[in-house]
Scaffold this motif. Structure first.
Motif, short mmCIF file in Angstrom:
data_model
loop_
_atom_site.label_atom_id
_atom_site.label_comp_id
_atom_site.label_asym_id
_atom_site.label_seq_id
_atom_site.Cartn_x
_atom_site.Cartn_y
_atom_site.Cartn_z
N UNK A 42 18.13 -1.30 -13.34
CA UNK A 42 17.08 -0.44 -12.78
C UNK A 42 16.67 -0.86 -11.38
N UNK A 43 16.08 0.07 -10.67
CA UNK A 43 15.25 -0.27 -9.52
C UNK A 43 14.05 0.66 -9.57
N UNK A 44 13.28 0.73 -8.55
CA UNK A 44 11.95 1.31 -8.67
C UNK A 44 11.72 2.39 -7.62
N UNK A 45 10.74 3.26 -7.90
CA UNK A 45 10.53 4.38 -6.97
C UNK A 45 10.02 3.92 -5.61
N UNK A 46 9.59 2.66 -5.51
CA UNK A 46 9.14 2.16 -4.21
C UNK A 46 10.31 1.65 -3.34
N UNK A 47 11.53 1.91 -3.80
CA UNK A 47 12.70 1.60 -2.96
C UNK A 47 13.32 2.92 -2.52
N UNK A 48 13.31 3.20 -1.24
CA UNK A 48 13.94 4.44 -0.75
C UNK A 48 15.45 4.32 -0.85
N UNK A 86 0.85 -1.20 0.00
CA UNK A 86 0.00 0.00 0.00
C UNK A 86 0.88 1.25 0.00
N UNK A 87 0.31 2.34 -0.42
CA UNK A 87 1.10 3.58 -0.55
C UNK A 87 1.29 4.25 0.81
N UNK A 88 2.11 3.64 1.64
CA UNK A 88 2.26 4.19 2.99
C UNK A 88 3.21 5.39 3.02
N UNK A 89 3.96 5.60 1.95
CA UNK A 89 4.75 6.84 1.86
C UNK A 89 3.81 7.90 1.28
N UNK A 90 3.07 8.51 2.20
CA UNK A 90 1.94 9.33 1.75
C UNK A 90 2.35 10.68 1.18
N UNK A 91 3.55 11.16 1.48
CA UNK A 91 3.92 12.46 0.91
C UNK A 91 4.56 12.31 -0.46
N UNK A 92 4.95 11.09 -0.79
CA UNK A 92 5.49 10.86 -2.13
C UNK A 92 4.57 9.91 -2.91
N UNK A 93 3.44 9.57 -2.29
CA UNK A 93 2.40 8.73 -2.92
C UNK A 93 2.96 7.42 -3.46
N UNK A 94 3.76 6.76 -2.63
CA UNK A 94 4.42 5.53 -3.10
C UNK A 94 4.27 4.41 -2.09
N UNK A 95 4.26 3.18 -2.58
CA UNK A 95 4.44 2.06 -1.65
C UNK A 95 5.88 2.05 -1.14
N UNK A 96 6.11 1.26 -0.12
CA UNK A 96 7.45 1.14 0.48
C UNK A 96 7.78 -0.34 0.44
N UNK A 97 8.57 -0.72 -0.56
CA UNK A 97 8.65 -2.16 -0.80
C UNK A 97 10.06 -2.73 -0.83
N UNK A 98 10.94 -2.18 0.01
CA UNK A 98 12.28 -2.82 0.02
C UNK A 98 12.15 -4.30 0.39
N UNK A 99 11.10 -4.67 1.10
CA UNK A 99 10.94 -6.10 1.45
C UNK A 99 10.75 -6.96 0.19
N UNK A 100 10.28 -6.34 -0.91
CA UNK A 100 10.09 -7.12 -2.15
C UNK A 100 11.42 -7.46 -2.80
N UNK A 101 12.45 -6.67 -2.48
CA UNK A 101 13.76 -6.89 -3.11
C UNK A 101 14.38 -8.20 -2.66
#
Ligand code: F6P
Length: 553
Positions: A262-268, A85-100
């Motif tokens: 590449x990586x994705x915007x859902x990785x901080x 879910x998009x828990x990074x609410x100020x950047x409107x992104x999911x937070x998915x380093x766990x997917x890596x």
């Protein structure tokens, strides 16, 4: 999700009362009263054994802190993260380093896409590339074998791979020299390159955005160096690869898509060492060891997701920070690895903790009325013992410490390792139990010196130990801290995944940089203006008035 500030939760008041009682207790008493304390307050997770018994807590503290986590909706927020879910609410992104670090067999649907195959596709490309470099099949422009890897990045695009590379040096190919360049200070790049053969050097330019001033400046200078040394622009294709989410900017820089990972915007950025940002590490330690590294992260992810909160090690570590910051008023936290190869860990954790939770606005955009992240700092033991430990033992501030060690040495110098671990255990013991004035006097110390030689004790620390420093145990340790930081963010009701606080300085630097090389009028505050004029004058007087610095982006 917490909709009320933590201070308004019923538990917070109870914790306050509980703290008033605990603060009067000494660890000496707590240990004497409770013979099971060490055993019961030691926990296991993903190969790590974590002893919380030397903290100023009782079993009730844990219960109350866990209630706080429950009332803050930790379990729901954790699930929201794991579900994408998009828990990074100020950047409107999911937070998915766990997917890596999810195994290939798993899936995680975000939007209408399964991200796991994408992750493994990149990992496979990285593995193929890393293997070719390691075997010498990937050659430089002149046909020479690559012997030097220079990672150019900053923040999460540097600290993660640099820390992990140093940590895993005993697992790395000794025929490769791996260096990390981050600072825009030209000394960093110059010193990194001055003894390298360009024909045998590969640059890995890491930047999530591919716009960061420091990284782009270093990458451009490295490109100029390479072209001038090898005499052809065509050399770029064999000597530069990029890791980024910004494909267009990479192409514009002159790196072909086939040399980009590449990586994705859902990785901080600070959560990215297990993405393609770890390419330099994978080249150094090999793809199999890198997959072990990811498996370590994943094991800790599984523990964090499924262990009951009262035995959940990342949750407990996160809650302890809340306990000390908000109830004891601690403002700093020391991290002291008793492992030379983890010497960059404190810097890495500084970014992880302070960039994630150094916030003063809630998720709802209101000012917080409580303290958030502590200042994280540290040095490896035993070195720190001969510098700042004096303050830890006898200073006036309370600094909780994390001591990190391993049972097995990385070298055959077993007696060194025994001394190292003896020191780690001794420091934790001394901090917790101290030495009373009576004990000091009983040792024959003259009366005048007794106060100076007394140790109050009651100074908290965590001991974290794993059998050995391996890619797997390191991955698990990083994930442990990541999830502790997540837990704190949930309690403090802040967004741990943005970093707006770095923007103003970047913007101003971008404005000041060209002003240093011109004579145009500048409009800043009186102090900044004075320094710009002073620097300009010196720059011109010393004959350094070359071309004005380029804009960052
Ligand atoms: O300025 C802070 C920051 O954005 C960090 O969050 C990040 O890790 C670092 O800069 C580097 O950013 P990038 O990978 O986009 O170059």
């Amino acid at each position: 999700m917490a909709t009320r500030p933590p201070l308004e939760l019923p538990c917070w008041g109870r914790l306050r009362e509980h703290h008033a009682a605990v603060v009067r207790r000494h660890l000496r008493e707590l240990f004497t009263e409770d013979p099971q304390r060490a055993r019961d307050l030691t926990f296991e997770a993903a190969g790590w054994r974590v002893d919380l018994s030397k903290h100023r807590i009782t079993r009730d503290t844990i219960q109350l802190l866990v209630q706080l986590a429950e009332q803050c909706g930790l379990a729901a927020r954790r699930e929201a993260m794991f579900r994408g879910e998009r828990i990074n609410t100020t950047e409107f992104r999911p937070v998915l380093h766990i997917a890596l670090r999810l195994p290939r067999s798993r899936s995680l649907i975000v939007g209408d896409q399964d991200v796991v195959p994408q992750v493994h596709q990149v990992l496979d490309r990285m593995a193929d590339f890393a293997t070719r470099v390691r075997l010498g099949a990937w050659k430089g422009f002149t046909g020479k074998r690559i012997r030097n890897i220079v990672n150019i990045g900053i923040g999460g695009s540097d600290l993660g791979p640099a820390m992990v590379y140093e940590a895993l040096q005993f697992h790395a190919d000794q025929n490769l020299r791996v260096r990390y360049v981050s600072n825009v200070d030209g000394s960093d790049l110059t010193l990194a390159l001055r003894d390298l053969d360009p024909a045998a050097t590969l640059f890995v330019v890491c930047s999530k955005t591919f716009t960061t001033l420091e990284t782009m400046t270093n990458a451009r200078s490295a490109r100029e160096w390479l072209i001038s040394q090898l005499g052809s622009e065509s050399a770029i294709a064999r000597h530069f690869v990029a890791v980024s989410t910004n494909q267009a900017a990479v192409r514009e820089f002159g790196i072909a898509p086939e040399n980009m990972f590449v990586f994705w915007d859902w990785v901080g950025g600070r959560y990215s060492v297990d993405s393609a940002i770890g390419l330099s590490v994978m080249i150094a330690i090999g793809p199999d060891a890198f997959r072990e590294f990811l498996a370590g992260f994943h094991a800790m992810d599984e523990h964090f997701r499924s262990a009951p909160l009262q035995r959940n090690v990342p949750v407990l570590l996160g809650l302890l920070a809340v306990w000390y910051v908000n109830f004891f008023g601690c403002q700093t936290w020391a991290v002291v690895p008793y492992e030379h190869c983890l010497r960059r860990l404190p810097s890495y954790l500084q970014q992880l903790v302070m960039e994630s939770n150094g916030k003063s606005v809630t998720l709802q955009g209101e000012a917080v009325s409580y303290a958030t992240a502590p200042v994280v700092w540290g040095e490896p033991g035993t070195n720190g013992q001969h510098s700042f430990f004096q303050l830890l033992h006898q200073g006036t501030v309370l600094v909780p410490c994390d001591f990190i060690g391993f049972c097995e040495a990385q070298t055959p110098l077993q007696h060194h390792h025994d001394l190292l671990i003896a020191n780690m255990l001794a420091q934790a013991e001394a901090l917790a139990f101290g030495r009373t004035a009576e004990e000091v006097a009983a040792r024959g110390v003259t009366a005048g010196l007794v106060p100076h030689r007394t140790f109050q004790g009651n100074r908290p620390s965590t001991i974290l130990m794993a059998p050995k420093l391996t890619p797997r145990s390191l991955g698990a340790l990083i994930a442990l801290y990541e999830h502790a930081v997540f837990t704190q963010g949930v309690i403090w009701n802040i967004n741990s995944f943005d970093q707006w606080g770095v923007e103003l300085g970047k913007e101003l630097a971008d404005r000041i940089a060209p002003e240093l090389g011109t004579n145009e009028e500048v409009q800043h505050d009186a102090s900044t203006t004075q320094w710009i004029l002073y620097y300009r004058e010196r720059r011109a007087r010393d004959g350094r008035a070359g071309k004005p610095p380029a804009r960052a982006n």
